[in-house]
Design an enzyme around this catalytic site. Structure first.
Site, PDB file in Angstrom:
ATOM      1  N   ALA A   1     -42.897  39.314  17.995  1.00 47.45           N
ATOM      2  CA  ALA A   1     -42.736  37.917  17.600  1.00 47.45           C
ATOM      3  C   ALA A   1     -41.779  37.297  18.619  1.00 47.45           C
ATOM      4  O   ALA A   1     -40.561  37.286  18.441  1.00 47.45           O
ATOM      5  CB  ALA A   1     -42.175  37.825  16.191  1.00 47.45           C
TER       6      ALA A   1
ATOM      7  N   SER B   1     -33.394  33.656  16.873  1.00 54.35           N
ATOM      8  CA  SER B   1     -34.309  34.788  16.719  1.00 54.35           C
ATOM      9  C   SER B   1     -35.218  34.556  15.522  1.00 54.35           C
ATOM     10  O   SER B   1     -35.360  33.417  15.064  1.00 54.35           O
ATOM     11  CB  SER B   1     -33.503  36.086  16.568  1.00 54.35           C
ATOM     12  OG  SER B   1     -34.341  37.216  16.679  1.00 54.35           O
ATOM     13  N   ASN B   2     -35.855  35.579  15.000  1.00 51.75           N
ATOM     14  CA  ASN B   2     -36.739  35.445  13.829  1.00 51.75           C
ATOM     15  C   ASN B   2     -36.700  36.736  13.024  1.00 51.75           C
ATOM     16  O   ASN B   2     -36.037  37.703  13.403  1.00 51.75           O
ATOM     17  CB  ASN B   2     -38.160  35.078  14.275  1.00 51.75           C
ATOM     18  CG  ASN B   2     -38.762  36.150  15.154  1.00 51.75           C
ATOM     19  OD1 ASN B   2     -39.034  37.259  14.710  1.00 51.75           O
ATOM     20  ND2 ASN B   2     -38.954  35.830  16.424  1.00 51.75           N
ATOM     21  N   HIS B   3     -37.433  36.744  11.904  1.00 55.97           N
ATOM     22  CA  HIS B   3     -37.346  37.845  10.940  1.00 55.97           C
ATOM     23  C   HIS B   3     -38.305  39.000  11.208  1.00 55.97           C
ATOM     24  O   HIS B   3     -38.488  39.849  10.337  1.00 55.97           O
ATOM     25  CB  HIS B   3     -37.592  37.325   9.526  1.00 55.97           C
ATOM     26  CG  HIS B   3     -36.487  36.465   9.003  1.00 55.97           C
ATOM     27  ND1 HIS B   3     -35.201  36.934   8.843  1.00 55.97           N
ATOM     28  CD2 HIS B   3     -36.463  35.169   8.633  1.00 55.97           C
ATOM     29  CE1 HIS B   3     -34.441  35.955   8.380  1.00 55.97           C
ATOM     30  NE2 HIS B   3     -35.181  34.868   8.249  1.00 55.97           N
ATOM     31  N   SER B   4     -38.937  39.068  12.372  1.00 61.25           N
ATOM     32  CA  SER B   4     -39.860  40.177  12.632  1.00 61.25           C
ATOM     33  C   SER B   4     -39.129  41.510  12.447  1.00 61.25           C
ATOM     34  O   SER B   4     -38.038  41.715  12.978  1.00 61.25           O
ATOM     35  CB  SER B   4     -40.390  40.084  14.064  1.00 61.25           C
ATOM     36  OG  SER B   4     -41.067  41.276  14.400  1.00 61.25           O
TER      37      SER B   4
END
Ligand code: CTP
Ligand code: CA
Length: 227
Positions: free
Chosen positions: A100, A33-36
């Site tokens: 994102a 995943s990502n930090h959005s």
């Protein structure tokens, strides 16, 4: 009748907005995943609703409250986000892709938890996710399509390339190299890019602004561009 109320700017318009990260399973207990934070997308949904529009918010996994009056659809993966957007695109006038989206996912998610082995390395095979924004922008009939471009360098050049490549009506360029704005922050500093009717590139800059304030101003500007 002595006077009639002025309709709010967004009255009669239907927005479809994606927000937050996507989560791509590696195995039953792990993901990519990502930090959005989802804050910008949720602020846009709230602003569009406040301006009188009908709003569907397709949200990746974030713990943010649903803005009042907004229909929220929770998804995890990019494929789920695409399916939710496709199910709503025919009933949408404007599509804002603020999520994102993970660019890649596991080629074959493991059915059981991946076990540690004697090897010091582990190689995962990833395959490209569908581009939700480009898919909706290439469909017909299509909503008015707005993208976000979070970049760490050559911000305007890359954003302009995405505007053309994905056949968008407008793109919001966002410099995420500065940690005081963008990802996770309550502030954002953006430039809106679009092509006018003569296909000339136009731009409008916003200085660093609270996401809620910026969201209202962006939505108002996007509505006038759409009209
Ligand atoms: N986007 C999307 N689906 C994807 C990837 C991106 O809908 N699979 C949307 C984003 O929501 C955003 C826009 O496309 O509105 C641009 O996303 P970005 O990640 O900046 O562009 P990419 O085309 O993925 O290129 P790169 O990550 O290499 O910069
Ligand atoms: Ca990307």
């Amino acid at each position: 009748q002595r006077s009639s109320a002025v309709a709010p700017l967004g009255a009669g318009l239907r927005f479809l907005i994606t927000a937050g990260p996507t989560q791509e399973a590696l195995d039953p207990v792990r993901y990519l995943s990502n930090h959005s934070s989802g804050k910008m997308g949720f602020a846009l949904a709230s602003a569009a609703r406040a301006l009188g529009a009908q709003v569907t918010l397709v949200a990746g996994p974030v713990h943010l409250p649903t803005p009042a009056g907004v229909e929220r659809i929770n998804v995890l993966s990019a494929n789920e986000m695409l399916a939710a957007c496709q199910a709503h695109q025919a009933q949408s006038d404007l599509f804002i892709a603020c999520a994102a989206v993970a660019d890649y996912r596991m080629a074959t998610p493991a059915e059981q938890k991946i076990k540690k082995t004697a090897s010091e390395t582990l190689t995962l095979e990833l395959i490209k996710n569908p581009d939700i924004l480009a898919t909706l922008a290439a469909s017909s009939p299509r909503p008015f399509c707005i993208g976000f471009a979070a970049e760490t360098q050559q911000v305007l050049e890359y954003a302009q390339q995405k505007l053309i490549r994905k056949n968008l009506d407008a793109i919001v360029a966002n410099d995420v190299s500065d940690p005081s704005i963008g990802f996770g922050s309550d502030q954002n500093r953006v430039t809106l890019l679009w092509q006018d009717q003569q296909h000339q590139l136009q731009q409008q800059d916003w200085p660093a602004t609270q996401k809620a304030t910026l969201a209202h101003q962006l939505i108002a500007r996007l509505i006038t561009l759409y009209q």
